[in-house]
Design a protein around this motif. Structure first.
Motif, PDB file in Angstrom:
ATOM      1  N   ARG A  43       0.844  -1.196   0.000  1.00  0.00           N
ATOM      2  CA  ARG A  43       0.000   0.000   0.000  1.00  0.00           C
ATOM      3  C   ARG A  43       0.880   1.248   0.000  1.00  0.00           C
ATOM      4  N   PHE A  44       0.501   2.213  -0.817  1.00  0.00           N
ATOM      5  CA  PHE A  44       1.112   3.547  -0.767  1.00  0.00           C
ATOM      6  C   PHE A  44       0.010   4.472  -0.272  1.00  0.00           C
ATOM      7  N   GLY A  45       0.008   4.824   1.003  1.00  0.00           N
ATOM      8  CA  GLY A  45      -1.086   5.623   1.552  1.00  0.00           C
ATOM      9  C   GLY A  45      -2.402   4.900   1.338  1.00  0.00           C
ATOM     10  N   SER A  46      -3.322   5.561   0.620  1.00  0.00           N
ATOM     11  CA  SER A  46      -4.630   4.932   0.417  1.00  0.00           C
ATOM     12  C   SER A  46      -4.663   4.043  -0.829  1.00  0.00           C
ATOM     13  N   VAL A  47      -3.547   4.039  -1.617  1.00  0.00           N
ATOM     14  CA  VAL A  47      -3.525   3.234  -2.844  1.00  0.00           C
ATOM     15  C   VAL A  47      -2.980   1.832  -2.536  1.00  0.00           C
ATOM     16  N   THR A  48      -3.748   0.812  -2.922  1.00  0.00           N
ATOM     17  CA  THR A  48      -3.228  -0.549  -2.805  1.00  0.00           C
ATOM     18  C   THR A  48      -2.674  -0.931  -4.165  1.00  0.00           C
ATOM     19  N   ALA A  49      -1.328  -0.940  -4.271  1.00  0.00           N
ATOM     20  CA  ALA A  49      -0.694  -1.213  -5.568  1.00  0.00           C
ATOM     21  C   ALA A  49      -0.664  -2.706  -5.854  1.00  0.00           C
ATOM     22  N   VAL A  50      -0.487  -3.517  -4.808  1.00  0.00           N
ATOM     23  CA  VAL A  50      -0.492  -4.985  -4.959  1.00  0.00           C
ATOM     24  C   VAL A  50      -1.323  -5.558  -3.819  1.00  0.00           C
ATOM     25  N   GLY A  67      -0.053  -6.716 -17.662  1.00  0.00           N
ATOM     26  CA  GLY A  67      -1.312  -6.070 -17.298  1.00  0.00           C
ATOM     27  C   GLY A  67      -1.302  -4.623 -17.736  1.00  0.00           C
ATOM     28  N   PRO A  68      -2.455  -3.952 -17.656  1.00  0.00           N
ATOM     29  CA  PRO A  68      -2.531  -2.562 -18.104  1.00  0.00           C
ATOM     30  C   PRO A  68      -1.761  -1.630 -17.178  1.00  0.00           C
ATOM     31  N   SER A  69      -1.556  -0.408 -17.655  1.00  0.00           N
ATOM     32  CA  SER A  69      -0.827   0.583 -16.862  1.00  0.00           C
ATOM     33  C   SER A  69      -1.476   0.741 -15.483  1.00  0.00           C
ATOM     34  N   GLY A  70      -0.638   0.751 -14.457  1.00  0.00           N
ATOM     35  CA  GLY A  70      -1.133   0.985 -13.099  1.00  0.00           C
ATOM     36  C   GLY A  70      -1.651  -0.256 -12.391  1.00  0.00           C
ATOM     37  N   CYS A  71      -1.492  -1.443 -13.009  1.00  0.00           N
ATOM     38  CA  CYS A  71      -2.048  -2.660 -12.399  1.00  0.00           C
ATOM     39  C   CYS A  71      -1.168  -3.211 -11.287  1.00  0.00           C
ATOM     40  N   GLY A  72       0.047  -2.678 -11.142  1.00  0.00           N
ATOM     41  CA  GLY A  72       0.886  -3.085 -10.012  1.00  0.00           C
ATOM     42  C   GLY A  72       2.065  -3.966 -10.372  1.00  0.00           C
ATOM     43  N   LYS A  73       2.327  -4.159 -11.675  1.00  0.00           N
ATOM     44  CA  LYS A  73       3.393  -5.091 -12.054  1.00  0.00           C
ATOM     45  C   LYS A  73       4.786  -4.584 -11.672  1.00  0.00           C
ATOM     46  N   THR A  74       5.051  -3.281 -11.869  1.00  0.00           N
ATOM     47  CA  THR A  74       6.359  -2.757 -11.493  1.00  0.00           C
ATOM     48  C   THR A  74       6.534  -2.810  -9.973  1.00  0.00           C
ATOM     49  N   THR A  75       5.467  -2.513  -9.261  1.00  0.00           N
ATOM     50  CA  THR A  75       5.559  -2.572  -7.792  1.00  0.00           C
ATOM     51  C   THR A  75       5.882  -3.996  -7.349  1.00  0.00           C
ATOM     52  N   LEU A  76       5.261  -4.978  -7.971  1.00  0.00           N
ATOM     53  CA  LEU A  76       5.529  -6.370  -7.602  1.00  0.00           C
ATOM     54  C   LEU A  76       6.999  -6.711  -7.872  1.00  0.00           C
ATOM     55  N   ASP A 189      12.629  -5.063 -16.257  1.00  0.00           N
ATOM     56  CA  ASP A 189      11.491  -4.139 -16.196  1.00  0.00           C
ATOM     57  C   ASP A 189      11.331  -3.430 -17.536  1.00  0.00           C
ATOM     58  N   GLU A 190      10.371  -3.864 -18.338  1.00  0.00           N
ATOM     59  CA  GLU A 190      10.114  -3.292 -19.676  1.00  0.00           C
ATOM     60  C   GLU A 190      11.424  -3.097 -20.440  1.00  0.00           C
ATOM     61  N   PRO A 191      12.257  -4.134 -20.580  1.00  0.00           N
ATOM     62  CA  PRO A 191      13.602  -3.928 -21.130  1.00  0.00           C
ATOM     63  C   PRO A 191      13.611  -3.547 -22.606  1.00  0.00           C
TER      64      PRO A 191
HETATM   65  N1  LIG Z   1       5.826   5.357  -4.872  1.00  0.00           N
HETATM   66  C1  LIG Z   1       4.517   5.387  -5.058  1.00  0.00           C
HETATM   67  N2  LIG Z   1       3.727   6.201  -4.326  1.00  0.00           N
HETATM   68  C2  LIG Z   1       2.386   6.219  -4.488  1.00  0.00           C
HETATM   69  N3  LIG Z   1       1.717   5.443  -5.371  1.00  0.00           N
HETATM   70  C3  LIG Z   1       2.442   4.613  -6.133  1.00  0.00           C
HETATM   71  C4  LIG Z   1       3.874   4.541  -6.024  1.00  0.00           C
HETATM   72  N4  LIG Z   1       4.314   3.607  -6.903  1.00  0.00           N
HETATM   73  C5  LIG Z   1       3.220   3.143  -7.538  1.00  0.00           C
HETATM   74  N5  LIG Z   1       2.105   3.726  -7.076  1.00  0.00           N
HETATM   75  C6  LIG Z   1       0.720   3.455  -7.507  1.00  0.00           C
HETATM   76  O1  LIG Z   1       0.524   2.053  -7.431  1.00  0.00           O
HETATM   77  C7  LIG Z   1      -0.238   1.593  -8.539  1.00  0.00           C
HETATM   78  C8  LIG Z   1       0.547   0.531  -9.300  1.00  0.00           C
HETATM   79  O2  LIG Z   1       1.666   1.162  -9.909  1.00  0.00           O
HETATM   80  P1  LIG Z   1       2.750   0.346 -10.764  1.00  0.00           P
HETATM   81  O3  LIG Z   1       3.812   1.315 -11.185  1.00  0.00           O
HETATM   82  O4  LIG Z   1       3.186  -0.840 -10.006  1.00  0.00           O
HETATM   83  O5  LIG Z   1       1.884  -0.127 -12.009  1.00  0.00           O
HETATM   84  P2  LIG Z   1       2.360  -0.727 -13.412  1.00  0.00           P
HETATM   85  O6  LIG Z   1       1.438  -1.841 -13.688  1.00  0.00           O
HETATM   86  O7  LIG Z   1       3.804  -1.049 -13.373  1.00  0.00           O
HETATM   87  O8  LIG Z   1       2.085   0.463 -14.390  1.00  0.00           O
HETATM   88  P3  LIG Z   1       2.922   1.009 -15.674  1.00  0.00           P
HETATM   89  O9  LIG Z   1       2.804  -0.043 -16.740  1.00  0.00           O
HETATM   90  O10 LIG Z   1       2.211   2.267 -16.037  1.00  0.00           O
HETATM   91  O11 LIG Z   1       4.330   1.231 -15.218  1.00  0.00           O
HETATM   92  C9  LIG Z   1      -0.585   2.818  -9.370  1.00  0.00           C
HETATM   93  O12 LIG Z   1      -1.851   3.266  -8.985  1.00  0.00           O
HETATM   94  C10 LIG Z   1       0.496   3.808  -8.969  1.00  0.00           C
HETATM   95  O13 LIG Z   1       0.029   5.131  -9.104  1.00  0.00           O
END
Ligand SMILES: Nc1ncnc2c1ncn2[C@@H]1O[C@H](COP(=O)(O)OP(=O)(O)OP(=O)(O)O)[C@@H](O)[C@H]1O
Length: 410
Positions: A43-50, A67-76, A189-191
């Protein structure tokens, strides 16, 4: 070749293409699983990234997070790398928990989209960077750098600088730098996203061959489904922080488990529908009614929905891949599923057509429904191989029952 297979055969170890004895870590407790995630959330504050991610990756495989942009793959990926800490859950690499280990102690190789080579260091110095930190003797370092460059098919460029290389070459060097110290896990990561389309396709093959040759367990983040389908042993499809489906590319493509996966992968027609009932001849076939009143028969076997969800009157989604619909130049008798024939037939009118070289893409109107159809041109002797159907022409569409997947929202 993976470490477990040689263990099973009682071999002491193997020599990697980078010249060292492969270390057989004590991860027998986890079978072949090199990376395991259990209940991982971020979680980043109120956002649950994964959200509650559970995954187990087999040794030597390439797994894509798609997955689509913002789905959490980079965070994972960053959680596995140690660039972020989990809010809940635990990650193990080769059987040991890495939750408290910083990135440099996880024995992970990383490649990012933008190469991130040091511009003022030579290629040799760039690749040797990780070895220096591991206090590898100089002569051995030079040997390993040489072999790493041979593996990425850029032999003898140790003394050049990054700005003397093309984008594709720089990305190969970044790959050499990431694998030279023989990491337990390689994270990409998106190489390829900074490369142009032709080079990207070439590098897909290249990376896959290098990954196979090294046998390094690899995780690739991509939003490009072609890339994931072409390169992966397994695909992890994500949406809104949650893992939707994990499977071999063919299974994820052919047997999507829910409407999101079906709509995200490949070109598909996704129509809301209502269950009418079962088809006598088969427990997996259901008759459904679309919003325009059309009746079709589809296959519900890929869905693990309960029997209650499949009862008459329940809402569902029917998914028909564009490439699984056959077009014929004549109107057909519209028919639901003629159960005996094993196909759904319906008629429509072409409203748009595009010639794409190997395929023709059509948009067909069928009583309020817009149906996307992809036809592959056949190569028949003596015929115009690229014959398109006319726009405005009435056409018949046929789709086998098993190609019409009935899915339920989870
Ligand atoms: N450091 C951070 N602080 C706050 N929110 C974040 C942070 N990193 C990611 N997020 C949020 O977490 C969610 C997942 O982000 P993430 O970058 O993992 O997605 P993604 O699938 O890799 O997207 P993309 O393909 O656009 O890179 C998004 O809503 C993003 O805004």
């Amino acid at each position: 070749m993976n470490a477990s297979s040689s263990r099973e055969q009682g071999q002491p170890g193997t020599t990697s293409p980078l010249g060292t004895e492969r270390r057989h870590h004590a991860h027998e407790a986890n079978g072949d699983h090199v990376v395991e995630l259990r209940g991982v959330s971020k979680r980043f504050g109120s956002v649950t990234a994964v959200e509650d991610a559970n995954l187990a990756l087999r040794e030597g495989t390439l797994t894509s997070l798609l997955g689509p942009s913002g789905c959490g793959k980079t965070t994972l990926l960053r959680l596995i790398a140690g660039l972020e800490n989990c809010s809940t859950g635990t990650i193990t690499i080769k059987g040991r928990s890495v939750d408290r280990l910083p990135i440099h102690k996880r024995n992970i190789g990383l490649v990012f989209q933008n190469y991130a080579l040091f511009p003022h260091k030579t290629i040799g110095q760039n690749i040797a960077f990780g070895l220096k930190h591991r206090k590898v003797p100089k002569a051995l370092t030079m040997e390993k750098v040489k072999r790493a460059l041979e593996i990425v098919r850029l032999p003898g460029i140790e003394d050049r600088y990054p700005n003397q290389l093309s984008g594709g070459q720089q990305q190969r060097v970044a790959l050499a730098r990431a694998v030279v110290f023989e990491p337990d896990v390689l994270l990409l990561d998106e190489p390829l996203s900074a490369l142009d389309a032709n080079l990207r396709e070439e590098m897909r093959v290249e990376i896959k061959l290098i990954q196979r040759a090294l046998g390094v367990t690899t995780i690739l983040v991509t939003h490009d489904q072609q890339e994931a389908l072409a390169m992966s042993d397994e695909i992890v499809v994500m949406n809104q922080g949650s893992i939707q489906q994990v499977g071999h590319p063919k299974d994820v493509y052919r047997r999507p488990c829910n409407p999101f996966v079906a709509g995200f992968l490949g070109q598909a027609n996704v129509f809301p529908c209502t269950i009418i009932g079962g088809v006598e001849s088969s427990g997996d076939l259901l008759r459904v009614r679309l919003e325009n009143g059309m009746e079709l028969i589809g296959d519900a076997s890929t869905s693990d929905a309960t029997a209650a969800a499949k009862e008459a009157g329940k809402a569902a989604t029917i998914v028909i891949r564009s490439s699984e619909i056959s077009l014929s130049p004549n109107d057909v008798t519209s028919g639901d599923g003629n159960a005996a024939k094993g196909v759904n037939q319906f008629s429509g009118q072409i409203v748009d057509s595009s010639y794409l070289g190997d395929d023709a893409h059509y948009l067909v109107n069928a009583g309020d429904l817009s149906v996307k159809v992809i036809s592959r041109f056949g190569r028949k002797i003596g015929q115009d191989a690229d014959q398109m159907l006319d726009s405005d022409a009435p056409v018949g569409m046929t789709a086998p029952h098993e190609a019409c997947r009935i899915l339920f929202s989870t």
